[in-house]
Design a protein around this motif. Structure first.
Motif, short mmCIF file in Angstrom:
data_model
loop_
_atom_site.label_atom_id
_atom_site.label_comp_id
_atom_site.label_asym_id
_atom_site.label_seq_id
_atom_site.Cartn_x
_atom_site.Cartn_y
_atom_site.Cartn_z
N GLU A 61 -1.08 -6.38 2.49
CA GLU A 61 -0.07 -6.97 1.61
C GLU A 61 1.15 -7.38 2.30
O GLU A 61 1.93 -8.44 2.08
CB GLU A 61 0.05 -6.23 0.35
CG GLU A 61 0.88 -6.76 -0.62
CD GLU A 61 0.84 -5.93 -2.10
OE1 GLU A 61 1.83 -5.73 -2.43
OE2 GLU A 61 -0.18 -5.38 -2.59
N ASN A 62 1.76 -6.63 3.24
CA ASN A 62 2.96 -6.88 3.97
C ASN A 62 2.71 -7.62 5.17
O ASN A 62 3.55 -7.73 6.02
CB ASN A 62 3.79 -5.40 4.07
CG ASN A 62 4.17 -4.76 2.94
OD1 ASN A 62 5.43 -5.15 2.62
ND2 ASN A 62 3.59 -4.06 2.06
N GLN A 110 5.42 -2.23 -5.83
CA GLN A 110 4.57 -3.35 -5.87
C GLN A 110 5.19 -4.25 -7.06
O GLN A 110 4.76 -5.27 -7.07
CB GLN A 110 3.17 -2.58 -6.05
CG GLN A 110 2.55 -2.39 -4.72
CD GLN A 110 1.12 -2.18 -5.17
OE1 GLN A 110 0.66 -1.06 -5.35
NE2 GLN A 110 0.19 -3.11 -4.72
N THR A 111 5.69 -3.83 -7.98
CA THR A 111 6.25 -4.57 -9.08
C THR A 111 7.67 -5.02 -8.89
O THR A 111 8.42 -5.46 -9.64
CB THR A 111 6.22 -4.02 -10.31
OG1 THR A 111 6.70 -2.84 -10.32
CG2 THR A 111 4.54 -3.74 -10.69
N MET A 131 -1.82 -1.88 1.78
CA MET A 131 -0.49 -2.37 1.84
C MET A 131 -0.05 -2.98 3.05
O MET A 131 0.97 -3.99 3.04
CB MET A 131 0.59 -0.78 1.80
CG MET A 131 0.54 -0.43 0.29
SD MET A 131 1.16 -1.77 -1.15
CE MET A 131 -0.36 -2.22 -1.67
N PRO A 138 10.57 -6.14 -2.47
CA PRO A 138 9.98 -5.41 -1.38
C PRO A 138 11.45 -4.89 -0.53
O PRO A 138 12.29 -5.61 -0.54
CB PRO A 138 9.15 -6.29 -0.45
CG PRO A 138 9.49 -7.78 -0.74
CD PRO A 138 9.98 -7.64 -2.33
N ARG A 146 3.60 2.18 -4.50
CA ARG A 146 3.07 1.55 -5.73
C ARG A 146 4.35 1.25 -6.75
O ARG A 146 4.30 0.27 -7.55
CB ARG A 146 2.54 2.71 -6.75
CG ARG A 146 0.89 2.62 -6.15
CD ARG A 146 0.17 4.05 -6.79
NE ARG A 146 -1.28 3.92 -6.51
CZ ARG A 146 -2.02 4.92 -6.53
NH1 ARG A 146 -1.67 6.06 -7.15
NH2 ARG A 146 -3.27 4.96 -6.42
#
Length: 338
Positions: A323-324, A289-290, A320, A293, A286
């Motif tokens: 997302e990845n 996430q901002t 995740m 990576p 988390r």
């Protein structure tokens, strides 16, 4: 024979009889605390007897902190073959008397520092050694090697058990995969405790286990918080430091750039409990996430044990994966866990 000699001394308390008693006790290796009074008396009367000084320390109660005769202090200043626990008693007494006798403390300081470093490296710990270690740390005698060794020692607690039948303690901590199992000797045991999330089981000599029915007390041996800032930067990969540190950071919103160096160790440590590790992994992901990576995040997602994760954490990890762009693994997890 001892009883006869003792009775004879009470009738005729002469130096010769006292010397005979001390000699007999030394020869028969009677170093229990009940015999200490004889060795103390022998030193007071300046009896010359091989092994008398050693016997004095060997029989000294480990809990007693007070003035040790100067003769003893001088004798053990440079060398000793005594067990380390007995030397620690002497040094503890010298440290306790440093305000009233700074000269002796100064003479012993280098010797005590070397001794403390040796014991840290061997991960020895008891009440008297804790005093020595704190004295060493207060003087700033810490390097990278010692910081690694201190990772366990700083978190050592003394467990005092109010039930003579208990012979073993089994300590489960939320963060660790395996419990610590330690012997209870004279109703006391020592173990490492990294947070307030733990359970202690007690075992008697027949292997029967107890929880709430056994009364006990925990004692801190060292002021851990005072030394973490010195030791953790020198050994940032040591799990005891990391576990303790993140107990004060409940979620990713409390993480900062200074914490990133610990994340890889947390994600891949085999010693950690699976549920605790998964919860920590969720907070770490988390956090990222901002941010930019990181390669180790995808490495973790590839090898993570999804089966042992709590359902809510597993659901997040599957998101995740998507997302990845790790679609094959995400699809496999969906097939297995829904």
């Amino acid at each position: 024979l001892y009883e006869i000699l003792e009775a004879a001394y009470q009738v005729e308390p002469e130096e010769e009889m006292l010397s005979a008693i001390c000699a007999y006790l030394i020869r028969t290796q009677c170093y229990e605390t009940e015999y200490h009074r004889w060795y103390e008396l022998g030193i007071e009367q300046k009896i010359r007897l091989t092994g008398l000084y050693e016997a004095y320390l060997m029989s000294l109660d480990a809990r007693e902190v007070g003035g040790v005769p100067r003769m003893i202090q001088m004798y053990f200043q440079y060398d000793s073959n005594l067990p380390y626990r007995k030397m620690a008693i002497l040094y503890n007494n010298i440290i306790a008397s440093r305000k009233s006798d700074p000269e002796t403390y100064a003479k012993y300081q280098r010797t005590m520092g070397h001794f403390a470093m040796e014991q840290v490296e061997q991960e020895h710990m008891d009440d008297n050694l804790a005093v020595l270690y704190e004295d060493m740390l207060d003087l700033g005698l810490v390097n990278e090697e010692l910081a690694h060794c201190l990772a366990r020692i700083l978190f050592t607690r003394k467990l005092i058990v109010f039930d003579q039948k208990m012979v073993r303690a089994i300590i489960y901590q939320k963060q660790l995969k395996e419990p610590q199992i330690v012997p209870i000797v004279e109703q006391a045991a020592y173990f490492q405790l990294y947070s307030d999330q733990y359970v202690i089981l007690f075992e008697d000599e027949k292997g029967r286990r107890y929880v709430s029915s056994v009364s006990y007390r925990l004692e801190n041996l060292m002021k851990t918080e005072n030394y973490l800032d010195k030791c953790m930067p020198l050994a940032p990969d040591e799990l005891p430091y990391i576990i303790s540190y993140f107990e004060k950071k409940p979620n990713y919103l409390t993480y900062g750039n200074e914490d990133e160096k610990y994340f890889t160790r947390i994600l891949f440590a085999k010693e950690l409990d699976a549920t605790y590790q998964a919860d920590m992994a969720q907070e770490i992901l988390r956090y990222y996430q901002t941010k930019e990576p990181q390669a180790f995040v995808t490495d973790y997602l590839k090898q993570a044990n999804y089966e042992t994760m709590p359902q809510a954490v597993r659901q997040y990890m599957m998101e995740m994966l998507v997302e990845n762009r790790m679609y094959d693994q995400a699809y496999s997890c969906m097939e297995l866990y829904g």
